[in-house]
Design a protein around this motif. Sequence first.
Motif, PDB file in Angstrom:
ATOM      1  N   THR A  18       0.857  -0.900   0.514  1.00 17.97           N
ATOM      2  CA  THR A  18       0.289  -0.234   0.464  1.00 17.97           C
ATOM      3  C   THR A  18       0.625   1.096   0.064  1.00 17.97           C
ATOM      4  OG1 THR A  18       0.063   0.237   1.931  1.00 17.97           O
ATOM      5  CG2 THR A  18      -1.606  -1.177   1.223  1.00 17.97           C
ATOM      6  N   LEU A  19       1.822   0.902   0.005  1.00 16.42           N
ATOM      7  CA  LEU A  19       2.907   2.266   0.655  1.00 16.42           C
ATOM      8  C   LEU A  19       3.874   2.201  -0.155  1.00 16.42           C
ATOM      9  CD1 LEU A  19       3.126   2.191   4.573  1.00 16.42           C
ATOM     10  CD2 LEU A  19       1.312   3.949   3.405  1.00 16.42           C
ATOM     11  N   LEU A  20       4.706   1.459  -1.263  1.00 15.24           N
ATOM     12  CA  LEU A  20       5.192   1.818  -2.051  1.00 15.24           C
ATOM     13  C   LEU A  20       5.907   2.780  -2.787  1.00 15.24           C
ATOM     14  CD1 LEU A  20       5.010  -2.395  -3.981  1.00 15.24           C
ATOM     15  CD2 LEU A  20       6.823  -0.932  -1.559  1.00 15.24           C
ATOM     16  N   ARG A  21       6.056   3.584  -2.841  1.00 13.50           N
ATOM     17  CA  ARG A  21       6.642   4.995  -3.086  1.00 13.50           C
ATOM     18  C   ARG A  21       7.293   5.001  -5.224  1.00 13.50           C
ATOM     19  NH1 ARG A  21      10.051   7.501   1.470  1.00 13.50           N
ATOM     20  NH2 ARG A  21       9.786   9.610  -0.412  1.00 13.50           N
ATOM     21  N   ARG A  22       6.144   5.692  -5.595  1.00 15.58           N
ATOM     22  CA  ARG A  22       6.737   5.818  -7.274  1.00 15.58           C
ATOM     23  C   ARG A  22       8.116   6.467  -7.209  1.00 15.58           C
ATOM     24  NH1 ARG A  22       4.249   5.989 -12.467  1.00 15.58           N
ATOM     25  NH2 ARG A  22       2.442   5.584 -11.088  1.00 15.58           N
ATOM     26  N   LEU A  62      -8.473  -0.166   0.331  1.00 18.05           N
ATOM     27  CA  LEU A  62      -7.067   0.020  -0.612  1.00 18.05           C
ATOM     28  C   LEU A  62      -6.698  -1.007  -1.597  1.00 18.05           C
ATOM     29  CD1 LEU A  62      -4.981   0.930   2.572  1.00 18.05           C
ATOM     30  CD2 LEU A  62      -5.873   2.523   0.627  1.00 18.05           C
ATOM     31  N   PHE A  63      -7.537  -1.302  -2.347  1.00 18.04           N
ATOM     32  CA  PHE A  63      -7.531  -2.068  -3.615  1.00 18.04           C
ATOM     33  C   PHE A  63      -6.466  -1.987  -4.480  1.00 18.04           C
ATOM     34  CE2 PHE A  63      -8.890  -4.943  -7.447  1.00 18.04           C
ATOM     35  CZ  PHE A  63      -7.989  -6.072  -6.765  1.00 18.04           C
ATOM     36  N   ASP A  64      -7.335  -0.758  -5.129  1.00 16.95           N
ATOM     37  CA  ASP A  64      -6.744  -0.072  -6.415  1.00 16.95           C
ATOM     38  C   ASP A  64      -5.632   0.110  -6.548  1.00 16.95           C
ATOM     39  OD1 ASP A  64      -9.336  -0.888  -7.523  1.00 16.95           O
ATOM     40  OD2 ASP A  64      -9.875   1.142  -7.395  1.00 16.95           O
ATOM     41  N   LYS A  65      -5.284   0.558  -5.104  1.00 14.87           N
ATOM     42  CA  LYS A  65      -4.412   1.474  -5.193  1.00 14.87           C
ATOM     43  C   LYS A  65      -3.104   0.422  -4.692  1.00 14.87           C
ATOM     44  CE  LYS A  65      -0.773   4.193  -3.628  1.00 14.87           C
ATOM     45  NZ  LYS A  65       0.081   5.328  -4.068  1.00 14.87           N
ATOM     46  N   VAL A  66      -3.452  -0.714  -3.669  1.00 11.66           N
ATOM     47  CA  VAL A  66      -1.938  -2.194  -3.959  1.00 11.66           C
ATOM     48  C   VAL A  66      -2.196  -2.247  -5.441  1.00 11.66           C
ATOM     49  CG1 VAL A  66      -1.475  -4.140  -3.479  1.00 11.66           C
ATOM     50  CG2 VAL A  66      -2.706  -2.780  -2.291  1.00 11.66           C
ATOM     51  N   VAL A  67      -2.941  -3.110  -6.545  1.00  8.67           N
ATOM     52  CA  VAL A  67      -2.807  -3.312  -7.676  1.00  8.67           C
ATOM     53  C   VAL A  67      -2.210  -1.942  -8.704  1.00  8.67           C
ATOM     54  CG1 VAL A  67      -4.570  -3.303 -10.063  1.00  8.67           C
ATOM     55  CG2 VAL A  67      -4.829  -4.205  -7.657  1.00  8.67           C
ATOM     56  N   GLU A  68      -2.105  -0.798  -8.585  1.00  8.28           N
ATOM     57  CA  GLU A  68      -1.495   0.153  -9.306  1.00  8.28           C
ATOM     58  C   GLU A  68      -0.443   0.340  -8.534  1.00  8.28           C
ATOM     59  OE1 GLU A  68      -0.562   4.477  -8.803  1.00  8.28           O
ATOM     60  OE2 GLU A  68      -2.819   3.995  -7.970  1.00  8.28           O
ATOM     61  N   ASN A  69      -0.141   0.126  -7.201  1.00 10.97           N
ATOM     62  CA  ASN A  69       1.774  -0.004  -7.092  1.00 10.97           C
ATOM     63  C   ASN A  69       2.218  -1.244  -7.367  1.00 10.97           C
ATOM     64  OD1 ASN A  69       1.427   1.697  -5.931  1.00 10.97           O
ATOM     65  ND2 ASN A  69       0.869   1.329  -3.744  1.00 10.97           N
ATOM     66  N   ILE A  70       1.719  -2.262  -8.139  1.00 10.30           N
ATOM     67  CA  ILE A  70       1.843  -3.864  -8.024  1.00 10.30           C
ATOM     68  C   ILE A  70       2.671  -3.652 -10.019  1.00 10.30           C
ATOM     69  CG2 ILE A  70       1.725  -6.412  -9.201  1.00 10.30           C
ATOM     70  CD1 ILE A  70      -0.010  -6.522  -6.288  1.00 10.30           C
ATOM     71  N   ARG A  71       1.487  -3.087 -10.196  1.00 12.94           N
ATOM     72  CA  ARG A  71       1.527  -2.454 -12.098  1.00 12.94           C
ATOM     73  C   ARG A  71       3.022  -2.073 -11.801  1.00 12.94           C
ATOM     74  NH1 ARG A  71      -2.697  -4.064 -15.721  1.00 12.94           N
ATOM     75  NH2 ARG A  71      -4.686  -4.121 -15.200  1.00 12.94           N
ATOM     76  N   THR A 104       8.929  -0.938 -13.826  1.00 10.54           N
ATOM     77  CA  THR A 104       9.559  -0.310 -13.277  1.00 10.54           C
ATOM     78  C   THR A 104      10.734  -1.747 -13.463  1.00 10.54           C
ATOM     79  OG1 THR A 104       8.788   1.115 -11.765  1.00 10.54           O
ATOM     80  CG2 THR A 104      10.864   1.052 -11.187  1.00 10.54           C
ATOM     81  N   ARG A 105      10.538  -2.486 -13.210  1.00  8.02           N
ATOM     82  CA  ARG A 105      11.238  -3.681 -13.190  1.00  8.02           C
ATOM     83  C   ARG A 105      11.614  -3.913 -14.604  1.00  8.02           C
ATOM     84  NH1 ARG A 105      10.370  -9.105 -12.079  1.00  8.02           N
ATOM     85  NH2 ARG A 105       8.595  -8.907 -13.938  1.00  8.02           N
ATOM     86  N   ASN A 106      11.293  -3.892 -15.670  1.00 12.76           N
ATOM     87  CA  ASN A 106      11.173  -3.816 -16.892  1.00 12.76           C
ATOM     88  C   ASN A 106      11.507  -3.011 -17.266  1.00 12.76           C
ATOM     89  OD1 ASN A 106       9.507  -7.053 -16.400  1.00 12.76           O
ATOM     90  ND2 ASN A 106       7.748  -6.131 -17.486  1.00 12.76           N
ATOM     91  N   LYS A 140      -5.630 -15.072 -11.846  1.00 12.78           N
ATOM     92  CA  LYS A 140      -6.155 -14.327 -13.135  1.00 12.78           C
ATOM     93  C   LYS A 140      -5.303 -13.134 -12.971  1.00 12.78           C
ATOM     94  CE  LYS A 140     -10.399 -17.154 -14.655  1.00 12.78           C
ATOM     95  NZ  LYS A 140     -11.856 -17.108 -15.384  1.00 12.78           N
ATOM     96  N   LEU A 141      -6.264 -12.476 -12.178  1.00 12.99           N
ATOM     97  CA  LEU A 141      -5.128 -10.933 -11.916  1.00 12.99           C
ATOM     98  C   LEU A 141      -3.732 -10.697 -11.411  1.00 12.99           C
ATOM     99  CD1 LEU A 141      -5.282  -8.359 -11.132  1.00 12.99           C
ATOM    100  CD2 LEU A 141      -5.795  -8.566  -9.239  1.00 12.99           C
ATOM    101  N   GLY A 142      -2.625 -11.500 -11.202  1.00  8.57           N
ATOM    102  CA  GLY A 142      -2.007 -12.100 -11.665  1.00  8.57           C
ATOM    103  C   GLY A 142      -1.281 -12.141 -12.722  1.00  8.57           C
ATOM    104  N   ALA A 143      -1.441 -12.736 -13.738  1.00  8.51           N
ATOM    105  CA  ALA A 143      -0.949 -12.559 -15.269  1.00  8.51           C
ATOM    106  C   ALA A 143      -1.651 -11.820 -16.117  1.00  8.51           C
ATOM    107  CB  ALA A 143      -1.639 -13.950 -15.717  1.00  8.51           C
ATOM    108  N   GLU A 144      -2.234 -11.271 -15.568  1.00  6.12           N
ATOM    109  CA  GLU A 144      -3.096  -9.449 -16.375  1.00  6.12           C
ATOM    110  C   GLU A 144      -2.024  -8.810 -15.339  1.00  6.12           C
ATOM    111  OE1 GLU A 144      -6.282  -5.892 -15.874  1.00  6.12           O
ATOM    112  OE2 GLU A 144      -6.418  -7.986 -14.975  1.00  6.12           O
ATOM    113  N   LEU A 145      -1.541  -9.018 -14.283  1.00  7.69           N
ATOM    114  CA  LEU A 145      -0.286  -7.482 -13.874  1.00  7.69           C
ATOM    115  C   LEU A 145       0.634  -7.787 -14.228  1.00  7.69           C
ATOM    116  CD1 LEU A 145      -1.965  -7.147 -10.403  1.00  7.69           C
ATOM    117  CD2 LEU A 145      -1.993  -5.569 -12.025  1.00  7.69           C
ATOM    118  N   GLY A 146       1.255  -9.145 -14.494  1.00 10.08           N
ATOM    119  CA  GLY A 146       2.455  -9.371 -15.438  1.00 10.08           C
ATOM    120  C   GLY A 146       3.585  -9.810 -14.106  1.00 10.08           C
TER     121      GLY A 146
END
Length: 368
Positions: free
Chosen positions: A130-134, A167-176, A181-183, A210-216
């Motif tokens: 939830t708190l990962l910083r861009r 905070l679901f949308d925030k976590v999904v955004e941070n995973i993306r 960033t990694r890639n 399925k969501l995990g596959a979508e998020l990469g």
Amino acid sequence: MNQTISTAASQSRDEFLMDGHKLLWHLDRVNQWVKGERIAPLHIDLGITTGCNIDCSFCYGVLQGRTGASSRFDMPKGPLLRFLREAKEAGVRSVLFDGQGENTLNSALYDAVACCGEIELSCALATNGTLLRRERMAELLAPLTWLRINISAATPESYRRIHGAPLFDKVVENIRLAVETRNNNGLATTIGMQMVLTYDNLDDIVPLSKLGAELGVDYLVIKPCSDDPQKSLNAPTGEYLELAEVFRAAEACSSNGYNVVVKANKLANSGLKDFPRCFGTRFIINISGDGSVFPCGHFFSTRREEFCMGNILENSFGEILSSDRYWSVQDKIASIDVNRECETNCRHYYICGFLWKLRNPPPHLDFI
């Protein structure tokens, strides 16, 4: 392993041995232990705060003395960095930033991860995400061997129910963002998601896969909820055995570069261990967010005075490791009944079974 839960979908593979252990690749340290030598732990689960900003229904940290975000204790940066260097010098090979709290609350995390990179101490981070910083994502990811985000729900509604926060949308955004960033930076960091199963999120298993596959991400690992001997968290046990078809459907979401890993060994054990004693704490120890050193996180709050081996804010890690207190507590751990006095599906579960067999070999060993 109970065959009713052994799914083994053809597309899924547990390349990181998450449903097993890697002690076979550390036989130098294992052989020292077999000979009765006093060894440094191979790995440390390190908390650097006692607080958390969300309220997961399955959180074992609640039983370990976790506090709210506003009343937390954060480990100071200076002693934290000193400890990491001392751990490396003592022979520790990896550190996971994971404890009873959410370590991203402590701003010293970024310096600690950077320190691990500088001294070549393998490190990883488990977080609620939830708190990962861009602006610091690349800096955080670069030294990490892996980043794992706990997201045990597949919709905003179930996330609020399971994790106690909208905070679901925030976590999904941070995973993306982490994957992007990694890639974009050509980093080698493995990025995964973790799902802890409770009675309330069984319907989320396949949607989250399925969501995990979508998020990469590289993987989604599905694991049972740990509980204490009093069943304080009301964790499911035998009910997991009825979900074999669901697990197969989840694993079928795997594809090249993405794997859904079901921890079948733990899910099939009904919360019981097939070994009576624990030797695993010789190889993995836990440090609470307040700096207290324990053989196992189960004792952060329960029987704390009995099992605390020292505090890294008060003494060097080398002093603690060589102390009579450290080894007397380790001896006491090896005498407790793991099915009556420990948490279910504990951190040491996989290596304990292996170490018990080493200490108690079958007859006719030459007939391999």
